[in-house]
Design a protein around this motif. Structure first.
Motif, mmCIF file in Angstrom:
data_model
loop_
_atom_site.group_PDB
_atom_site.id
_atom_site.type_symbol
_atom_site.label_atom_id
_atom_site.label_comp_id
_atom_site.label_asym_id
_atom_site.label_seq_id
_atom_site.Cartn_x
_atom_site.Cartn_y
_atom_site.Cartn_z
ATOM 1 N N TYR A 141 -0.307 0.874 3.763
ATOM 2 C CA TYR A 141 -1.246 -0.412 4.424
ATOM 3 C C TYR A 141 -0.345 -1.816 4.340
ATOM 4 C CZ TYR A 141 -4.985 -3.303 5.718
ATOM 5 O OH TYR A 141 -5.774 -4.686 6.276
ATOM 6 N N VAL A 142 0.127 -2.094 3.282
ATOM 7 C CA VAL A 142 0.751 -3.428 2.918
ATOM 8 C C VAL A 142 2.218 -3.308 3.824
ATOM 9 C CG1 VAL A 142 -0.381 -3.988 0.932
ATOM 10 C CG2 VAL A 142 1.759 -2.627 0.820
ATOM 11 N N GLN A 143 2.804 -2.256 4.030
ATOM 12 C CA GLN A 143 3.941 -2.294 4.629
ATOM 13 C C GLN A 143 3.803 -2.443 6.074
ATOM 14 O OE1 GLN A 143 6.261 1.346 3.630
ATOM 15 N NE2 GLN A 143 7.435 -0.115 2.071
ATOM 16 N N GLU A 144 2.686 -1.891 6.536
ATOM 17 C CA GLU A 144 2.206 -2.166 8.082
ATOM 18 C C GLU A 144 1.498 -3.635 8.268
ATOM 19 O OE1 GLU A 144 -0.394 1.076 8.860
ATOM 20 O OE2 GLU A 144 1.411 2.570 8.724
ATOM 21 N N ASN A 145 1.063 -3.985 7.258
ATOM 22 C CA ASN A 145 0.371 -5.520 7.259
ATOM 23 C C ASN A 145 1.125 -6.406 6.216
ATOM 24 O OD1 ASN A 145 -2.178 -5.063 9.182
ATOM 25 N ND2 ASN A 145 -1.929 -3.050 7.693
ATOM 26 N N PRO A 146 2.168 -6.785 6.446
ATOM 27 C CA PRO A 146 2.783 -7.469 5.474
ATOM 28 C C PRO A 146 2.326 -9.116 4.991
ATOM 29 C CG PRO A 146 4.118 -7.479 7.510
ATOM 30 C CD PRO A 146 2.884 -6.654 7.809
ATOM 31 N N ASP A 147 1.347 -9.476 5.594
ATOM 32 C CA ASP A 147 0.577 -10.587 5.225
ATOM 33 C C ASP A 147 -0.542 -10.378 4.267
ATOM 34 O OD1 ASP A 147 2.442 -12.262 6.623
ATOM 35 O OD2 ASP A 147 1.308 -11.866 8.608
ATOM 36 N N GLU A 148 -0.784 -9.159 4.068
ATOM 37 C CA GLU A 148 -2.023 -8.538 3.317
ATOM 38 C C GLU A 148 -1.490 -7.907 1.912
ATOM 39 O OE1 GLU A 148 -5.126 -7.099 5.349
ATOM 40 O OE2 GLU A 148 -4.035 -7.578 7.248
ATOM 41 N N VAL A 149 -2.534 -8.056 0.973
ATOM 42 C CA VAL A 149 -2.209 -7.211 -0.150
ATOM 43 C C VAL A 149 -3.534 -6.550 -0.641
ATOM 44 C CG1 VAL A 149 -0.382 -8.681 -1.271
ATOM 45 C CG2 VAL A 149 -2.623 -9.254 -1.614
ATOM 46 N N CYS A 150 -3.312 -5.510 -1.310
ATOM 47 C CA CYS A 150 -4.297 -4.507 -1.892
ATOM 48 C C CYS A 150 -4.928 -4.689 -3.169
ATOM 49 C CB CYS A 150 -3.841 -3.333 -1.634
ATOM 50 S SG CYS A 150 -3.618 -2.722 0.031
ATOM 51 N N PRO A 151 -6.179 -5.324 -3.190
ATOM 52 C CA PRO A 151 -6.829 -5.565 -4.551
ATOM 53 C C PRO A 151 -6.967 -4.190 -5.385
ATOM 54 C CG PRO A 151 -8.534 -5.833 -2.934
ATOM 55 C CD PRO A 151 -7.200 -5.461 -2.232
ATOM 56 N N ALA A 152 -7.614 -4.395 -6.454
ATOM 57 C CA ALA A 152 -7.534 -3.221 -7.393
ATOM 58 C C ALA A 152 -8.624 -2.526 -6.855
ATOM 59 C CB ALA A 152 -8.407 -3.878 -8.718
ATOM 60 N N GLY A 153 -8.403 -0.959 -7.010
ATOM 61 C CA GLY A 153 -9.028 -0.012 -6.403
ATOM 62 C C GLY A 153 -9.125 0.389 -5.073
ATOM 63 N N TRP A 154 -8.303 -0.522 -4.254
ATOM 64 C CA TRP A 154 -8.410 -0.445 -2.981
ATOM 65 C C TRP A 154 -8.341 1.061 -2.263
ATOM 66 C CZ3 TRP A 154 -5.466 1.135 1.188
ATOM 67 C CH2 TRP A 154 -5.808 0.610 2.633
ATOM 68 N N LYS A 155 -8.886 1.271 -1.340
ATOM 69 C CA LYS A 155 -8.988 2.654 -0.331
ATOM 70 C C LYS A 155 -8.950 2.096 0.923
ATOM 71 C CE LYS A 155 -11.261 5.310 -3.956
ATOM 72 N NZ LYS A 155 -12.442 6.174 -4.187
ATOM 73 N N PRO A 156 -8.411 3.067 1.890
ATOM 74 C CA PRO A 156 -8.676 2.693 3.379
ATOM 75 C C PRO A 156 -10.005 2.396 3.826
ATOM 76 C CG PRO A 156 -7.047 4.757 2.927
ATOM 77 C CD PRO A 156 -7.949 4.530 1.584
ATOM 78 N N GLY A 157 -10.092 1.246 4.466
ATOM 79 C CA GLY A 157 -11.224 1.076 5.211
ATOM 80 C C GLY A 157 -12.037 -0.159 4.200
ATOM 81 N N ASP A 158 -11.351 -0.185 2.967
ATOM 82 C CA ASP A 158 -11.779 -1.522 2.089
ATOM 83 C C ASP A 158 -11.187 -2.683 2.538
ATOM 84 O OD1 ASP A 158 -13.325 0.386 0.729
ATOM 85 O OD2 ASP A 158 -12.092 0.390 -1.142
ATOM 86 N N LYS A 159 -11.915 -3.920 2.081
ATOM 87 C CA LYS A 159 -11.463 -5.222 2.680
ATOM 88 C C LYS A 159 -10.070 -5.596 1.746
ATOM 89 C CE LYS A 159 -12.791 -10.198 2.938
ATOM 90 N NZ LYS A 159 -12.323 -9.969 4.359
#
Length: 268
Positions: free
Chosen positions: A234-252
């Motif tokens: 996800y972050v490789q496809e969306n380089p301006d975003e990062v994934c917080p703790a426990g992130w799963k597909p569909g989460d913010k």
């Protein structure tokens, strides 16, 4: 002891020493994680047929700017994965596997386990095989590695699961009889000659983006491996975003700047 000695057969072909990737991918200096020589307490340690070729021709996306390239003296994460070429068992046949053949084509889950014909190990190996289609769906191959010979791997695959065997697997089991692969990934226990339960997620550019190393008695989670891989993609496809703790597909996700991150914190 989590894993007893394996009744391995005579070896045929050993894994080669790590090599550099192709000219398009320049590896960093060789890295070694420090593994204690002693451990307290825990120390003592194919129904679905797939094409023989392990080369894939799917398109590749360039690695995004969010990736941090680690310095040469840093741990393996952030650096080019040590390449290797070794014999493996797949679909009850002996094949050759070369890590660099996946570069530009697939993500790789590379995991090490101590020994064949043991106890925790088959629960992990079969769990990854049973979930192989989920990894395949997101363009990822799984590779298992131990210091056993291909003959031991083959005998274990040909043993029924109810008898402690593996049955047919949907991915290759690699033989690291020279222990060179385990050593290059920093998971070898030198005085025992077996590997800790190391797991590495390697992206399509050949860069290690995640690693976990468990002691011998502690099995790993396929769910967490899949979740971490999905977050990486996800972050490789969306380089301006990062994934917080426990992130799963569909989460913010979260914007990686002081102002943008407040949108995430305000929403939770």
């Amino acid at each position: 002891m989590a894993c007893s000695a394996s009744a391995t057969a005579t070896t045929l072909i050993a894994a080669s020493n790590p090599k550099s990737f192709s000219a398009n991918f320049s590896p960093s200096s060789s890295q070694t994680l420090t593994i204690p020589r002693s451990f307290s307490g825990l120390r003592k340690p194919l129904h679905s047929r797939v094409p023989r070729s392990l080369s894939f021709n799917r398109g590749s996306h360039s690695r995004k700017a969010f990736v941090v390239k680690a310095a040469s003296e840093a741990p393996l994460v952030g650096n080019t994965a040590p390449d290797f070429e070794a014999e493996a068992v797949f679909d009850q046949e002996f094949i050759n596997v070369k890590l660099s053949e996946y570069i530009g084509k697939k993500y790789v889950i590379l995991f090490f386990y101590p020994l064949d014909f043991t106890f925790v190990c088959p629960t992990e190996i079969t769990a990854f095989s049973d979930r192989h289609a989920e990894f395949e769906k997101i363009n990822t191959e799984i590779l298992g590695v131990s210091v056993d010979s291909v003959f031991s791997h083959l005998a274990w695959v040909q043993t029924d699961r109810k008898s402690g065997g593996l049955g047919d697997l949907n991915y290759p089991l690699i033989s690291d009889v020279t222990k060179s692969i385990s050593k290059s990934y920093g998971v070898l226990i030198p005085d025992q000659g077996i590997a800790l339960r190391g797991l590495f997620i390697i992206d399509k550019e050949g860069v290690i983006q995640h690693s976990t190393i468990n002691n011998l008695a502690i099995g790993r989670s396929v769910d967490e491996t899949l979740r971490t891989l999905q977050a990486l993609q996800y972050v490789q496809e969306n380089p301006d975003e990062v994934c917080p703790a426990g992130w799963k597909p569909g989460d913010k996700s979260m914007k990686q700047d002081p102002k943008g991150s407040k949108e995430y914190f305000a929403a939770i």
